[in-house]
Design a protein around this motif. Sequence first.
Motif, PDB file in Angstrom:
ATOM      1  N   LEU A 407      12.236   3.416  -9.317  1.00  0.00           N
ATOM      2  CA  LEU A 407      12.630   1.999  -9.252  1.00  0.00           C
ATOM      3  C   LEU A 407      11.589   1.081  -9.879  1.00  0.00           C
ATOM      4  N   ALA A 408      10.575   1.651 -10.524  1.00  0.00           N
ATOM      5  CA  ALA A 408       9.461   0.824 -11.002  1.00  0.00           C
ATOM      6  C   ALA A 408       9.166   1.010 -12.479  1.00  0.00           C
ATOM      7  N   GLU A 409      10.117   1.503 -13.254  1.00  0.00           N
ATOM      8  CA  GLU A 409       9.929   1.597 -14.704  1.00  0.00           C
ATOM      9  C   GLU A 409      10.305   0.242 -15.292  1.00  0.00           C
ATOM     10  N   ALA A 410       9.350  -0.679 -15.231  1.00  0.00           N
ATOM     11  CA  ALA A 410       9.660  -2.090 -15.432  1.00  0.00           C
ATOM     12  C   ALA A 410       8.865  -2.697 -16.577  1.00  0.00           C
ATOM     13  N   ASN A 411       9.297  -3.886 -16.980  1.00  0.00           N
ATOM     14  CA  ASN A 411       8.531  -4.686 -17.941  1.00  0.00           C
ATOM     15  C   ASN A 411       7.282  -5.269 -17.303  1.00  0.00           C
ATOM     16  N   ALA A 412       7.333  -5.481 -15.997  1.00  0.00           N
ATOM     17  CA  ALA A 412       6.163  -5.967 -15.262  1.00  0.00           C
ATOM     18  C   ALA A 412       6.254  -5.459 -13.830  1.00  0.00           C
ATOM     19  N   VAL A 413       5.097  -5.064 -13.281  1.00  0.00           N
ATOM     20  CA  VAL A 413       5.036  -4.601 -11.897  1.00  0.00           C
ATOM     21  C   VAL A 413       4.088  -5.511 -11.127  1.00  0.00           C
ATOM     22  N   ILE A 414       4.553  -6.003 -10.005  1.00  0.00           N
ATOM     23  CA  ILE A 414       3.797  -6.870  -9.116  1.00  0.00           C
ATOM     24  C   ILE A 414       3.526  -6.082  -7.833  1.00  0.00           C
ATOM     25  N   MET A 415       2.344  -6.239  -7.272  1.00  0.00           N
ATOM     26  CA  MET A 415       2.036  -5.582  -5.996  1.00  0.00           C
ATOM     27  C   MET A 415       1.546  -6.597  -4.982  1.00  0.00           C
ATOM     28  N   LEU A 416       1.976  -6.440  -3.755  1.00  0.00           N
ATOM     29  CA  LEU A 416       1.341  -7.181  -2.680  1.00  0.00           C
ATOM     30  C   LEU A 416      -0.024  -6.570  -2.420  1.00  0.00           C
ATOM     31  N   GLU A 417      -0.933  -7.384  -1.938  1.00  0.00           N
ATOM     32  CA  GLU A 417      -2.338  -7.000  -1.812  1.00  0.00           C
ATOM     33  C   GLU A 417      -2.555  -5.717  -1.020  1.00  0.00           C
TER      34      GLU A 417
END
Length: 524
Positions: A407-417
């Motif tokens: 589910l994370a093959e993305a243009n951008a990946v954001i993570m919570l701290e």
Amino acid sequence: MVCPRCGHYLKLSAGERLKATFDDGAYRELNEGLVGCNPIDFPGYDHKIEGLQERTGLSEAVVTAIGFIGGTRTVVAVLDSRFLMGSMGVAVGEKITRAIEYATDKQLPLVIYSASGGARMQEGIFSLMQMAKTSEALARHASRGLMYISVMTHPTTGGVTASFASLGDIIIAEPHALIGFAGPRVIEQTINQKLPEGFQRSEELLHDGFLDMIVERDQMRPVLVKLLSCSSVQETKVSIPTSVSAQPTKSEALTPAERLGLARDVHRPHIYEYIDALFTNFIELHGDRCFRDDRSIVGGVAHFHGVPVMVIGHRKGAEVSENIECNFGMPDPEGYRKVQRLVKLADRLHWPVITFVDTPGAYPGVEAEQRGQGEAIARCLFDFANLTVPVISVVVGEGGSGGALALAEANAVIMLENAVYSVLSPEGFATILWKDRSRASEACKVMKITADDLKAYGIVEEVIAEGPGGVQHNRSVVFGQLDIVLTLYLARFEDMDGKELRERRYNRFRAFGTYADVRGKVQE
């Protein structure tokens, strides 16, 4: 038209359906005068058709029309079971095909209500050919990036089920509707067995992954209005915020193991909380169209600041019963096949994809392996690679192994701290490499699983601070910051065409890692 005492759904005529569907009940009928013939000279057939036309006031078993649903111009076809059980003969197939072609030519969405006994036997092989004809027309409609909603009512069987009724981008059913290919009497006589309770009913088909939703009759129009509001081929752009809300302060210094503990905390927000906080008009879609609706994956269409988007995420559950229902966020193959179906739909309808990652990993069970767990994850990666719409992934809890990457093959990946993202669980790492599960805390450190580690490596683009105690203690502030970051990235990507988005995604993953050539020169 629902009995207030027993809840039984009374039959609706095509005219009643159309009036209940269109704005103010207003519509214009299409191909009103088209009638069928007797292609195989079936005895008495002409007389029977004339009698039905006189009794029902219909020219054939389907009425097609155009009008507005929630302000969206839409083509609608309704099968009427009063006319030879809504069976599909040549005229029915022709009227439906012409309605599909009209919607395609005019770039309009399509809704078809099915109520049918299947192919019309009195028209022989010509009736059978209508299955292919209508399907061919729908393929053309789909190729133009247009939405088709199929509504199955009682009953929907035979050649109608095996053609246009089952080909909806979104498939809705009324409660307790009989839906199947072979009728129950035919099945019982063929296998000489009594069928189980609830067999071929819409509730069973929802569980088995063949429907997106079951909708009560009085809610059908509101649901159609919400879905069709996402169908416009006109581009809508997200508005970039002019002011920035307060950002949460970073947590106190924590060890990787402590961050893992916060990532796994049962009080952390779950997928439905993120959906409620960030999106409007969310409609959940269900099923992989093959085997089952995996409840560990949530997906559906929603609006993000006015832009239609496909939202998909892992679901762990908020309490024990829900944890068990969704397998503690560990999807089976059918969960990943639901993801495949939804991202392909998003790509065709030009909806950006936003995913929320929170899983220990794909379910490592015997039946999951037998049903092709590895293939299902691989196909997810392949399908994400081909998407021509923006993909933004948010790791909100655990990002475990290939089950998360799917589910994370993305243009951008954001993570919570305090989220983590790793090749496998620290416990699994310690067990496999050191033969000592008790060294899991040590593994957390050497595996580089924290958001700050991964930001430094370029694996993720943004890290959102959670504040002391984690997002579970600072929900509203973290949700607000996540809303801003998602908006900024979506605005950044929305002017890029499909080729550029796909190429950027390819280059993003192509660049990860370091290696040395045969002369020992380090390459990045």
